[in-house]
Design a protein around this motif. Structure first.
Motif, PDB file in Angstrom:
ATOM      1  N   PHE A 295      46.965  15.918  36.010  1.00 34.76           N
ATOM      2  CA  PHE A 295      48.244  16.431  35.521  1.00 34.76           C
ATOM      3  C   PHE A 295      48.422  17.936  35.687  1.00 34.76           C
ATOM      4  CE2 PHE A 295      47.120  12.677  32.954  1.00 34.76           C
ATOM      5  CZ  PHE A 295      48.191  11.856  33.271  1.00 34.76           C
ATOM      6  N   VAL A 296      47.388  18.663  36.126  1.00 27.47           N
ATOM      7  CA  VAL A 296      47.474  20.121  36.183  1.00 27.47           C
ATOM      8  C   VAL A 296      48.614  20.561  37.102  1.00 27.47           C
ATOM      9  CG1 VAL A 296      45.814  20.316  38.090  1.00 27.47           C
ATOM     10  CG2 VAL A 296      46.136  22.233  36.514  1.00 27.47           C
ATOM     11  N   SER A 297      49.356  21.570  36.619  1.00 28.76           N
ATOM     12  CA  SER A 297      50.493  22.046  37.414  1.00 28.76           C
ATOM     13  C   SER A 297      50.653  23.555  37.348  1.00 28.76           C
ATOM     14  CB  SER A 297      51.792  21.389  36.923  1.00 28.76           C
ATOM     15  OG  SER A 297      52.008  21.679  35.552  1.00 28.76           O
ATOM     16  N   SER A 298      49.713  24.261  36.709  1.00 27.77           N
ATOM     17  CA  SER A 298      49.826  25.714  36.584  1.00 27.77           C
ATOM     18  C   SER A 298      48.455  26.352  36.747  1.00 27.77           C
ATOM     19  CB  SER A 298      50.415  26.101  35.218  1.00 27.77           C
ATOM     20  OG  SER A 298      49.500  25.790  34.186  1.00 27.77           O
ATOM     21  N   SER A 299      48.444  27.634  37.096  1.00 26.19           N
ATOM     22  CA  SER A 299      47.183  28.362  37.284  1.00 26.19           C
ATOM     23  C   SER A 299      46.436  28.525  35.967  1.00 26.19           C
ATOM     24  CB  SER A 299      47.465  29.725  37.910  1.00 26.19           C
ATOM     25  OG  SER A 299      48.366  30.476  37.107  1.00 26.19           O
ATOM     26  N   GLU A 300      47.179  28.640  34.850  1.00 26.39           N
ATOM     27  CA  GLU A 300      46.528  28.797  33.551  1.00 26.39           C
ATOM     28  C   GLU A 300      45.685  27.572  33.207  1.00 26.39           C
ATOM     29  OE1 GLU A 300      50.031  31.423  33.784  1.00 26.39           O
ATOM     30  OE2 GLU A 300      49.753  29.266  34.093  1.00 26.39           O
ATOM     31  N   TRP A 301      46.233  26.394  33.450  1.00 26.57           N
ATOM     32  CA  TRP A 301      45.481  25.169  33.174  1.00 26.57           C
ATOM     33  C   TRP A 301      44.316  25.007  34.142  1.00 26.57           C
ATOM     34  CZ3 TRP A 301      45.220  22.414  28.997  1.00 26.57           C
ATOM     35  CH2 TRP A 301      46.302  22.407  28.105  1.00 26.57           C
ATOM     36  N   LEU A 302      44.499  25.466  35.374  1.00 25.99           N
ATOM     37  CA  LEU A 302      43.395  25.421  36.342  1.00 25.99           C
ATOM     38  C   LEU A 302      42.210  26.244  35.863  1.00 25.99           C
ATOM     39  CD1 LEU A 302      44.803  25.631  39.994  1.00 25.99           C
ATOM     40  CD2 LEU A 302      43.325  23.863  39.028  1.00 25.99           C
ATOM     41  N   VAL A 303      42.498  27.420  35.309  1.00 33.16           N
ATOM     42  CA  VAL A 303      41.428  28.275  34.790  1.00 33.16           C
ATOM     43  C   VAL A 303      40.645  27.541  33.706  1.00 33.16           C
ATOM     44  CG1 VAL A 303      40.940  30.368  33.456  1.00 33.16           C
ATOM     45  CG2 VAL A 303      42.539  30.458  35.372  1.00 33.16           C
ATOM     46  N   LEU A 304      41.337  26.930  32.764  1.00 36.92           N
ATOM     47  CA  LEU A 304      40.675  26.192  31.688  1.00 36.92           C
ATOM     48  C   LEU A 304      39.856  25.037  32.230  1.00 36.92           C
ATOM     49  CD1 LEU A 304      40.170  25.592  28.700  1.00 36.92           C
ATOM     50  CD2 LEU A 304      42.326  24.283  28.680  1.00 36.92           C
ATOM     51  N   LEU A 305      40.405  24.305  33.183  1.00 40.23           N
ATOM     52  CA  LEU A 305      39.702  23.157  33.736  1.00 40.23           C
ATOM     53  C   LEU A 305      38.433  23.565  34.490  1.00 40.23           C
ATOM     54  CD1 LEU A 305      42.706  20.984  34.972  1.00 40.23           C
ATOM     55  CD2 LEU A 305      41.126  20.447  33.101  1.00 40.23           C
ATOM     56  N   PHE A 306      38.490  24.689  35.216  1.00 46.25           N
ATOM     57  CA  PHE A 306      37.285  25.147  35.921  1.00 46.25           C
ATOM     58  C   PHE A 306      36.236  25.681  34.949  1.00 46.25           C
ATOM     59  CE2 PHE A 306      39.550  24.630  39.887  1.00 46.25           C
ATOM     60  CZ  PHE A 306      38.541  24.428  40.813  1.00 46.25           C
ATOM     61  N   VAL A 307      36.669  26.234  33.822  1.00 46.86           N
ATOM     62  CA  VAL A 307      35.716  26.620  32.769  1.00 46.86           C
ATOM     63  C   VAL A 307      35.010  25.378  32.226  1.00 46.86           C
ATOM     64  CG1 VAL A 307      35.526  27.504  30.404  1.00 46.86           C
ATOM     65  CG2 VAL A 307      36.863  28.755  32.098  1.00 46.86           C
ATOM     66  N   MET A 308      35.780  24.340  31.931  1.00 45.58           N
ATOM     67  CA  MET A 308      35.197  23.093  31.429  1.00 45.58           C
ATOM     68  C   MET A 308      34.300  22.439  32.477  1.00 45.58           C
ATOM     69  SD  MET A 308      38.561  21.537  29.489  1.00 45.58           S
ATOM     70  CE  MET A 308      37.763  19.976  29.095  1.00 45.58           C
ATOM     71  N   TYR A 309      34.702  22.528  33.742  1.00 41.57           N
ATOM     72  CA  TYR A 309      33.919  21.976  34.844  1.00 41.57           C
ATOM     73  C   TYR A 309      32.548  22.667  34.911  1.00 41.57           C
ATOM     74  CZ  TYR A 309      33.200  20.243  39.678  1.00 41.57           C
ATOM     75  OH  TYR A 309      32.719  19.634  40.815  1.00 41.57           O
ATOM     76  N   GLY A 310      32.521  23.989  34.738  1.00 36.23           N
ATOM     77  CA  GLY A 310      31.263  24.719  34.712  1.00 36.23           C
ATOM     78  C   GLY A 310      30.398  24.326  33.539  1.00 36.23           C
TER      79      GLY A 310
END
Length: 402
Positions: A295-310
């Motif tokens: 569902f990601v559609s913005s850079s802000e959510w991408l940042v959070l998701l990559f933090v969680m991915y790490g």
């Protein structure tokens, strides 16, 4: 004043030097990693090609992981396999910049990962043998932290080299040159020799039921955990122009920063509360990350998701190897780790091919939905495993009887 235990000091030095080996090698490897999906697409490869490279480069070395683990126990030596593995990887990296088609990348990445297949189980066995029994998770976390700090350095270097205007081939050439630095600290690693195991069946048949269950669960998670390259491609879709390359590289740096910073704390927590629960949480968190990428559609959510991915990788990567070490005895630890790495690697072949095919036919959303479902199944499997096998135990016999 109490004197220090020389054996413990040797073990600590081993872990430190293996961590430095990983740091230098991953600095080289992670210069390559963030640009790999972009290099593949520049050579005419699509999502299926990315999946093929990701799956085969992890899966083909699987048989080597099983055999090197088995051979390490048979010989009673581990370091020669670690040395040979890093040598094979360095040789493949020197040829990668010469690739003319994405098929060349498939071949050379598979050879490079074969090096990891040769060294993975023996290296993990040295780590487990070098650490105190109550601090195995911390030992693996230390090596993973240095490993991932190298990944941070590598991805930063990749971004800086790309920003300076170097081509993908030039960046790959720099990575190849840096791979040779890993051999300096490897010289100081002391091989922990054990009496050769005369009669031992390779594979999972010699392992305990509890360990076999975990390898099954870890293989299911491997199906869910398709190549990071798909996460990079998904991020690339949200940007245009120069940001289509620059933004994914920066997000990959963020992923590695979180991974590196959380690896040691995650290992320490797993020592305290038990590996089974920390892995169940890690698998569940990955399921949420994959769902977020639907569902990601913005850079802000991408940042959070990559933090969680790490964070997921900090919890899962070292935790899985430490859990296998918990559930295997010293004499066949290398074999157990080889069986684990091998089965997970075989699942990676299917993972990459399935993800690439689903992406190409049904799109990114369906790919990440499938990943989220499989990761949730793996998390439930970890919890259910405690019911089926009666919880955790670190005192298993070599015959697999508890």
């Amino acid at each position: 004043m109490m004197s220090k235990d020389p054996q413990a000091e040797d073990g600590s030095r081993n872990i430190l030097f293996l961590g430095l080996v990983s740091l230098f090698n991953d600095t080289s490897s992670e210069i390559i990693q963030p640009i790999m999906p972009l290099f593949i697409t520049s050579l005419g490869g699509g999502a299926l090609a990315v999946g093929l490279v990701g799956g085969l480069s992890e899966g083909i070395p699987s048989i080597l992981k099983i055999l090197s683990g088995y051979a390490g126990d048979i010989m009673g030596r581990r370091k020669p396999f670690v040395l040979a593995g890093y040598g094979l990887s360095a040789a493949a990296k020197t040829l990668l910049p010469l690739s003319l088609t994405w098929q060349h990348v498939v071949l050379l990445k598979s050879i490079e990962r074969c090096g990891k297949g040769v060294r993975a189980a023996p290296k993990d066995a040295i780590i487990a043998d070098s650490a105190e029994p109550s601090r195995i998770g911390r030992g693996f976390g230390t090596v993973r932290a240095l490993d991932t700090f190298g990944a941070v350095l590598g991805s930063v270097i990749a971004y800086l080299l790309w920003s300076a205007g170097l081509s993908f081939r030039d960046i790959l050439a720099v990575a190849a040159a840096l791979s040779l630095m890993a051999f300096v600290p490897l010289f100081y690693v002391r091989d922990i020799r054990r009496s050769p195991v005369v009669v031992l069946r390779p594979g999972i048949s010699s392992l305990s039921p509890r360990l076999r269950w975990f390898i099954l669960v870890a293989s299911v998670f491997s199906l869910a955990n398709f190549s990071y390259m798909f996460f990079m491609l998904r991020a690339q879709e949200l940007f245009t122009g120069a940001l289509a390359v620059g933004a994914p590289l920066l997000l990959y740096i963020l992923f590695n920063v979180v991974y590196s910073g959380m690896a040691i704390p995650s290992g320490a927590v797993s020592d305290l509360i038990g590996r089974r629960w920390i892995l169940a949480i890690g698998y569940a968190l990955f399921s949420l990350v994959a769902l977020g990428f639907v569902f990601v559609s913005s850079s802000e959510w991408l940042v959070l998701l990559f933090v969680m991915y790490g964070l997921v990788f900090a919890v899962v990567d070292g935790g899985q190897s430490a859990y296998v070490s918990d559930l295997s005895c010293d004499e066949i630890r290398c074999t157990a780790l080889g069986a684990y790495h091998g089965m997970v690697g075989i699942a990676s072949i299917a993972s990459g091919l399935i993800a690439g095919t689903v992406w190409q036919i049904y799109g990114p959303a369906a790919t990440f939905l499938l990943s989220a479902l499989l990761a949730a199944v793996a998390s439930c499997g970890m919890i259910l495993g405690g019911v089926i096998t009666g919880g955790e135990s670190r005192q298993l016999s070599c015959s697999g009887r508890e």
